[in-house]
Design a protein around this motif. Structure first.
Motif, PDB file in Angstrom:
ATOM      1  N   THR A 196      -6.615  -8.454  -0.920  1.00 38.93           N
ATOM      2  CA  THR A 196      -7.872  -7.782  -1.749  1.00 38.93           C
ATOM      3  C   THR A 196      -7.930  -7.931  -3.589  1.00 38.93           C
ATOM      4  O   THR A 196      -6.685  -8.799  -3.768  1.00 38.93           O
ATOM      5  CB  THR A 196      -6.630  -6.091  -1.718  1.00 38.93           C
ATOM      6  OG1 THR A 196      -7.633  -4.471  -2.494  1.00 38.93           O
ATOM      7  CG2 THR A 196      -5.557  -6.579  -2.215  1.00 38.93           C
ATOM      8  N   SER A 197      -8.658  -7.276  -4.247  1.00 34.52           N
ATOM      9  CA  SER A 197      -8.235  -8.026  -4.901  1.00 34.52           C
ATOM     10  C   SER A 197      -6.369  -8.507  -6.406  1.00 34.52           C
ATOM     11  O   SER A 197      -5.974  -6.974  -6.089  1.00 34.52           O
ATOM     12  CB  SER A 197      -9.266  -6.699  -6.291  1.00 34.52           C
ATOM     13  OG  SER A 197      -9.188  -7.376  -7.690  1.00 34.52           O
ATOM     14  N   ALA A 198      -6.652  -9.126  -6.838  1.00 33.15           N
ATOM     15  CA  ALA A 198      -5.233  -9.117  -7.115  1.00 33.15           C
ATOM     16  C   ALA A 198      -4.738  -8.063  -8.802  1.00 33.15           C
ATOM     17  O   ALA A 198      -4.030  -7.878  -8.603  1.00 33.15           O
ATOM     18  CB  ALA A 198      -4.723 -10.288  -7.267  1.00 33.15           C
ATOM     19  N   THR A 199      -6.004  -7.761  -9.217  1.00 35.86           N
ATOM     20  CA  THR A 199      -6.535  -6.899 -10.092  1.00 35.86           C
ATOM     21  C   THR A 199      -6.025  -5.143  -9.668  1.00 35.86           C
ATOM     22  O   THR A 199      -5.501  -4.546 -10.436  1.00 35.86           O
ATOM     23  CB  THR A 199      -6.601  -6.965 -10.844  1.00 35.86           C
ATOM     24  OG1 THR A 199      -8.248  -6.550 -10.241  1.00 35.86           O
ATOM     25  CG2 THR A 199      -6.918  -8.313 -11.362  1.00 35.86           C
ATOM     26  N   ALA A 200      -6.491  -5.339  -8.194  1.00 31.67           N
ATOM     27  CA  ALA A 200      -6.366  -3.933  -7.661  1.00 31.67           C
ATOM     28  C   ALA A 200      -4.759  -3.446  -7.196  1.00 31.67           C
ATOM     29  O   ALA A 200      -4.288  -3.337  -6.426  1.00 31.67           O
ATOM     30  CB  ALA A 200      -6.900  -3.712  -6.818  1.00 31.67           C
ATOM     31  N   THR A 201      -3.920  -3.153  -8.525  1.00 26.98           N
ATOM     32  CA  THR A 201      -2.216  -2.730  -8.917  1.00 26.98           C
ATOM     33  C   THR A 201      -2.547  -2.029  -7.766  1.00 26.98           C
ATOM     34  O   THR A 201      -1.289  -1.641  -7.176  1.00 26.98           O
ATOM     35  CB  THR A 201      -1.536  -3.029  -9.933  1.00 26.98           C
ATOM     36  OG1 THR A 201      -2.254  -2.396 -10.642  1.00 26.98           O
ATOM     37  CG2 THR A 201      -1.826  -4.470 -11.051  1.00 26.98           C
ATOM     38  N   ASP A 202      -2.796  -0.750  -7.678  1.00 24.81           N
ATOM     39  CA  ASP A 202      -2.194   0.057  -6.699  1.00 24.81           C
ATOM     40  C   ASP A 202      -2.080  -0.122  -5.234  1.00 24.81           C
ATOM     41  O   ASP A 202      -2.402   0.629  -4.647  1.00 24.81           O
ATOM     42  CB  ASP A 202      -3.586   1.540  -7.275  1.00 24.81           C
ATOM     43  CG  ASP A 202      -4.471   1.538  -7.264  1.00 24.81           C
ATOM     44  OD1 ASP A 202      -4.833   0.331  -7.442  1.00 24.81           O
ATOM     45  OD2 ASP A 202      -5.473   2.329  -7.222  1.00 24.81           O
TER      46      ASP A 202
END
Length: 182
Positions: free
Chosen positions: A137-143
């Motif tokens: 998943t996106s590394a920036t989708a921290t949630d």
């Protein structure tokens, strides 16, 4: 959940079953668009946020698609494959299974259906013979990364898909031996 002879299961008024030939690929695509809209609004272009019905049909052909439905239609989905053919260089244990298009209708958020569908995916991956599940998943989708980590997934590398606009974190989980359908 109760399981019938077709492999479908029910929980309350929701049925979980495999996607059938007569089911609507367009409806499934629309569910994916709705479920991933928040990511797109945040600037993360997940493929599921914009894929066409033809893309959805292609992705369905790569694994087992499971859907959760109620009287109003589709409320969730996940597609699994094990062992899954990973691209060359993708950081995953040999023979690992994977899942994609894990989605829950925004109206059902917080209901536990995401966790139930994740558990189904892990169960099917193990039943198909893989000892590890891998997802990215996106590394920036921290949630979202934190959600997977709370469910036992650990980062094992990174990857960049040509259909997204972000770097992905690849997460893996060792699975206990399981068998059967949900």
């Amino acid at each position: 959940m109760n399981i019938d002879s077709t492999g479908a299961s029910t929980q309350g008024s929701v049925q979980v079953r495999q996607f059938h030939e007569g089911d609507s690929v367009e409806e499934l695509t629309y569910l994916l668009h709705r479920a991933y809209a928040d990511h797109a609004a945040a600037g993360r272009v997940f493929f599921a946020s914009y894929q066409s019905p033809e893309d959805t049909r292609y992705r369905l052909g790569k694994g087992e698609c499971w859907v959760a439905t109620n009287d109003d239609g589709l409320i969730g989905t996940v597609t699994v494959s094990a062992p899954h053919a990973m691209p060359t260089g993708y950081p995953a244990p040999v023979g690992a299974g994977s899942f994609w298009q894990l989605a829950v209708d925004p109206s059902q958020r917080g209901s536990g259906w995401g966790h139930r569908l994740l558990t189904l995916a892990e169960s099917r991956i193990a039943a198909l013979g893989s000892a590890h599940a891998v997802i990215d998943t996106s590394a920036t989708a921290t949630d979202l990364v934190a959600w997977y980590r709370r469910r036992g997934y650990a980062p094992i590398g990174t990857w960049r898909w040509d259909v997204t606009n972000y770097d992905s974190v690849v997460l893996a989980k060792d699975l206990p031996a399981r068998s059967g359908t949900p």
